[in-house]
Design an enzyme around this catalytic site. Structure first.
Site, mmCIF file in Angstrom:
data_model
loop_
_atom_site.group_PDB
_atom_site.id
_atom_site.type_symbol
_atom_site.label_atom_id
_atom_site.label_comp_id
_atom_site.label_asym_id
_atom_site.label_seq_id
_atom_site.Cartn_x
_atom_site.Cartn_y
_atom_site.Cartn_z
ATOM 1 N N ASP A 48 0.967 -1.122 -0.009
ATOM 2 C CA ASP A 48 0.133 0.117 -0.159
ATOM 3 C C ASP A 48 1.000 1.272 -0.012
ATOM 4 O O ASP A 48 0.421 2.326 -0.071
ATOM 5 C CB ASP A 48 -1.015 0.213 1.153
ATOM 6 C CG ASP A 48 -0.438 0.102 2.559
ATOM 7 O OD1 ASP A 48 0.711 -0.276 2.520
ATOM 8 O OD2 ASP A 48 -0.955 0.004 3.436
ATOM 9 N N SER A 49 2.241 0.975 0.088
ATOM 10 C CA SER A 49 3.141 2.069 -0.327
ATOM 11 C C SER A 49 2.662 2.733 -1.571
ATOM 12 O O SER A 49 3.422 3.708 -1.847
ATOM 13 C CB SER A 49 4.577 1.572 -0.321
ATOM 14 O OG SER A 49 4.670 0.437 -0.809
ATOM 15 N N ASP A 87 -1.033 -5.893 -0.278
ATOM 16 C CA ASP A 87 -1.339 -5.440 1.068
ATOM 17 C C ASP A 87 -2.766 -5.395 1.155
ATOM 18 O O ASP A 87 -3.435 -4.694 0.211
ATOM 19 C CB ASP A 87 -0.640 -4.081 1.296
ATOM 20 C CG ASP A 87 0.527 -4.136 1.939
ATOM 21 O OD1 ASP A 87 0.804 -5.200 2.909
ATOM 22 O OD2 ASP A 87 1.350 -3.092 2.112
ATOM 23 N N LYS A 117 -0.960 -9.310 2.882
ATOM 24 C CA LYS A 117 -0.347 -8.785 4.015
ATOM 25 C C LYS A 117 -1.295 -7.913 4.538
ATOM 26 O O LYS A 117 -1.792 -6.940 4.172
ATOM 27 C CB LYS A 117 1.038 -8.312 3.773
ATOM 28 C CG LYS A 117 1.787 -7.755 4.547
ATOM 29 C CD LYS A 117 3.026 -7.369 4.214
ATOM 30 C CE LYS A 117 3.181 -6.066 3.746
ATOM 31 N NZ LYS A 117 3.066 -4.718 4.677
ATOM 32 N N GLU A 119 -1.185 -5.306 8.651
ATOM 33 C CA GLU A 119 -0.562 -5.003 9.671
ATOM 34 C C GLU A 119 -1.065 -5.137 10.983
ATOM 35 O O GLU A 119 -2.334 -5.014 11.052
ATOM 36 C CB GLU A 119 -0.213 -3.428 9.624
ATOM 37 C CG GLU A 119 0.320 -2.766 8.354
ATOM 38 C CD GLU A 119 0.768 -1.476 8.067
ATOM 39 O OE1 GLU A 119 0.020 -0.667 9.104
ATOM 40 O OE2 GLU A 119 1.166 -0.909 6.957
ATOM 41 N N GLU A 186 9.454 -4.040 10.422
ATOM 42 C CA GLU A 186 9.847 -2.992 9.564
ATOM 43 C C GLU A 186 10.522 -1.910 10.791
ATOM 44 O O GLU A 186 9.888 -1.724 11.972
ATOM 45 C CB GLU A 186 8.588 -2.454 8.912
ATOM 46 C CG GLU A 186 8.890 -0.948 8.414
ATOM 47 C CD GLU A 186 8.030 -0.277 7.276
ATOM 48 O OE1 GLU A 186 7.259 -0.995 6.819
ATOM 49 O OE2 GLU A 186 8.376 0.854 6.874
HETATM 50 O O1 KIV Z 1 3.757 -0.899 1.685
HETATM 51 C C1 KIV Z 1 4.731 -1.858 1.665
HETATM 52 O O2 KIV Z 1 5.683 -1.425 0.517
HETATM 53 C C2 KIV Z 1 5.080 -2.316 2.492
HETATM 54 C C3 KIV Z 1 6.724 -2.821 2.710
HETATM 55 C C4 KIV Z 1 7.499 -1.379 2.940
HETATM 56 C C5 KIV Z 1 6.811 -3.791 3.739
HETATM 57 O O3 KIV Z 1 4.368 -2.824 3.167
#
Ligand code: KIV
Length: 270
Positions: A48-49, A87, A117, A119, A186
């Site tokens: 989600d970056s 994510d 994934k 959090e 992280e």
């Molecule tokens: O959103 C993302 O790119 C991430 C990575 C930095 C692990 O969660």
């Protein structure tokens, strides 16, 4: 049918057992996914970056499920070999395990990816359990979890001090117990990441967590030197594509203005 052997969830567990490092990078579009996949990466994360890198937000919080699915579909088309993980964005899994399952199901079905994934630690264990029992592989994410940036008051190292370290180890164990098949760590001290890695039977994948994790992940545009808004200390820049792109575009502008481009070579005759 392709002859390429795809990386599957059990392959990551096998790598940990064999002491072989796991490699992961983010990608958000077809072109980059294809390049990264062809280079031989183990796993691609549609992080989600993408809220920062692709959409220009200052945090990941505005990213929607539809944003993630849109980008994940493009990455799927460019990925033949790597394990593809997506994510779950902010507030698509925290409300209830049922809602989380529904949203993860949309990602899996619509983008045809391999895993999701999310959090959070022990508080997310019921969500992880519901998903894994339903057949959705899940990676956890602990330490500096960007969706909680406002609680942390910025992008800061997490897990410092005995109490915070113990809590993080407990969180990691809860995720493992709930069925997660890996955990991203992280921005945590290297010594803590080593302890977590030694404690868990599932792999740890570090980002700013030192060399002893079972694998490493970076944001692609960070390591290629293309995204310059945030430059965390843990990023190693393997190329300066930002400079390459600015130079190439500058040359194009000059050549169009001067009439050098298009030349005869780039022009169709009658
Ligand atoms: O959103 C993302 O790119 C991430 C990575 C930095 C692990 O969660």
């Amino acid at each position: 049918m392709s002859a390429t052997k795809r990386v599957r969830v059990p392959d990551l567990l096998e790598k940990k057992r064999a002491g072989e490092k796991i490699t992961m990078l983010t990608a958000y579009d077809y072109t980059m996914a294809r390049l990264v996949d062809e280079a031989g990466i183990d796993s691609i994360l549609v992080g989600d970056s993408l809220g920062n890198v692709m959409l220009g937000y200052s945090t990941t919080l505005p990213v929607t499920l539809d944003d993630m699915i849109h980008h994940a579909k493009a990455v799927r088309r460019g990925t033949e070999r790597a394990l593809l993980v997506v994510d779950m964005p902010f507030l698509t899994y925290e409300v209830s395990p049922e809602k989380a399952l529904e949203n993860a199901g949309r990602i899996m079905r619509e983008a045809e990816v391999d895993a999701v994934k999310l959090e959070g630690g022990a508080e997310m264990a019921p969500v992880v359990k519901r998903m894994t029992e339903t057949g959705i592989p899940v990676i956890g994410h602990l330490g500096m979890t960007p969706q909680s940036v406002h609680v942390f008051g910025g992008y800061r190292v997490q897990g410092r001090g005995a109490e915070a370290a113990e809590r993080l180890i407990e969180d990691a164990l809860s995720l493992q117990e709930a069925g997660a098949f890996a955990v991203v760590l992280e921005m945590v001290p290297a010594s803590l990441a080593r302890r977590v890695t030694e404690t868990l039977t599932i792999p740890t994948i570090g980002i700013g967590a030192g060399p002893d994790c079972d694998g490493q992940v970076l944001v692609l545009q960070d390591m290629l030197g293309m995204y310059e808004d945030l430059q965390p200390r843990f990023v190693k820049q393997y190329a300066n594509l930002g400079e390459v792109i600015r130079k190439a575009v500058g040359s194009y502008i000059e050549e169009v203005k001067s009439g050098v481009f298009p030349s005869e070579q780039h022009t169709y005759g009658d």
